[in-house]
Enzyme design. Structure first.
Site, short mmCIF file in Angstrom:
data_model
loop_
_atom_site.label_atom_id
_atom_site.label_comp_id
_atom_site.label_asym_id
_atom_site.label_seq_id
_atom_site.Cartn_x
_atom_site.Cartn_y
_atom_site.Cartn_z
CE LYS A 99 -4.61 3.89 -1.61
NZ LYS A 99 -5.95 4.35 -0.93
C1 E4P Z 1 -7.75 6.92 -1.95
O1 E4P Z 1 -7.11 6.44 -2.35
C2 E4P Z 1 -7.47 7.89 -1.08
O2 E4P Z 1 -6.87 7.24 0.09
C3 E4P Z 1 -8.78 8.94 -0.63
O3 E4P Z 1 -9.16 9.06 -1.83
C4 E4P Z 1 -8.32 9.90 0.42
O4 E4P Z 1 -9.17 10.85 0.42
P1 E4P Z 1 -9.36 12.06 1.42
O5 E4P Z 1 -8.38 13.24 0.97
O6 E4P Z 1 -10.82 12.58 1.27
O7 E4P Z 1 -9.14 11.31 2.85
#
Ligand code: E4P
Length: 276
Positions: free
Chosen positions: A106
């Site tokens: 990521k």
């Molecule tokens: C996933 O890849 C993201 O990091 C995650 O869905 C973020 O979610 P949030 O906005 O609820 O923290």
């Protein structure tokens, strides 16, 4: 068991115990996404460790997850703040990708991370671009990915639906806008709906046959109880489709967004909060 949808289902958690629960509930799982905030949550409140211990803890948990879903993709996020260099991010990406065979690394959607990703993708690495809040950011990722000659499945783009809802914008519109643009571009980049907060978000993703959606355990548990709902439009400000110029290079696209900056700094702060 629920019928397996066309959209790939990922779990949004860094906890391998959650992976086991979901495999029992659904009977399948196509992948899992982790981030610094999620791994700190697994470590537990008020626990302090060194940076190398934290990385070892992240690695152990990711390896447990990968063993449970050997055919699935597992996203591992680099550490970056507003000062992290492209070289540092590239080095982290190559290290993290050696933890497991099925990693997607990521990268936050910021200039230094895209510079690092350009080299990483050209080497054949797999990437998930995170903290995406605009169609322009998704265009930059498409242009970057295609300039590196990526294959389908090598690159994901993660628009954050719930965080757009939080500021009054209709986050699901961004999913549809990116999907429409990527269809026009015949893009190899897959769209991964992230920051999914409820069944309504999930149903929208399933209705438009989004490539992938990542779900917190709570939403998966709700889905088991209510396998099919009708999507209900929300009273939020619509995000209009933009006719962007596709003839530019990725460096020419404005990828700034205040929520990307805010999200980056929050991930960094959470990561640092458990370091002694
Ligand atoms: C996933 O890849 C993201 O990091 C995650 O869905 C973020 O979610 P949030 O906005 O609820 O923290």
């Amino acid at each position: 068991m629920l019928p397996r949808p066309q959209t790939k289902i990922f779990l949004d958690s860094a906890n391998p115990q959650d992976t086991k629960v979901v495999l029992d509930l659904l009977g399948f799982l196509d992948g899992q996404t982790t981030n610094p905030s999620l791994i700190v949550k697994v470590l537990g409140e008020n626990v302090k460790v060194s940076e190398s211990e934290m990385l070892e803890f992240y690695k152990t948990n990711v390896q447990k997850i990968a063993n449970l879903i050997p055919q699935g993709s597992v996203s591992i996020e680099v550490y970056a703040d507003d000062t992290t260099s492209p070289e540092d991010i590239y080095h982290q990406a190559t290290t993290l990708s050696q933890w497991i065979p099925n990693a997607h690394i990521k990268f936050p959607t910021i200039p230094n991370a895209l510079l690092a990703a350009e080299k990483f993708l050209a080497d054949g690495g797999r990437a998930n671009f995170t903290l995406v809040f605009t169609q322009a950011q998704a265009l930059a990722i498409h242009l970057l990915a295609t300039s590196c000659g990526v294959n389908k499945g090598q690159v994901f783009v993660s628009p954050f639906v719930g965080r757009l809802d939080d500021i009054g914008q209709n986050g699901v519109d961004l999913l549809q806008n990116i999907q429409r643009m990527y269809q026009e571009l015949n893009s190899p980049v897959e769209i991964l709906g992230a920051s999914i907060r409820n069944l309504n978000h999930l149903q929208y993703c399933l209705d438009i046959n989004l490539d992938i959606v990542t779900l917190p355990l709570t939403v998966i548990q709700q889905w088991i109880d209510q396998p099919s709902i009708s999507y209900v439009p929300q009273p939020l400000t619509p995000i209009p489709y933009e006719n962007l110029d596709y003839s530019v290079s990725w460096q020419d696209v404005n990828i700034d967004h205040p929520l990307t900056t805010k999200g980056l700094l929050k991930f960094a702060a959470d990561w640092k909060s458990c370091l002694n």
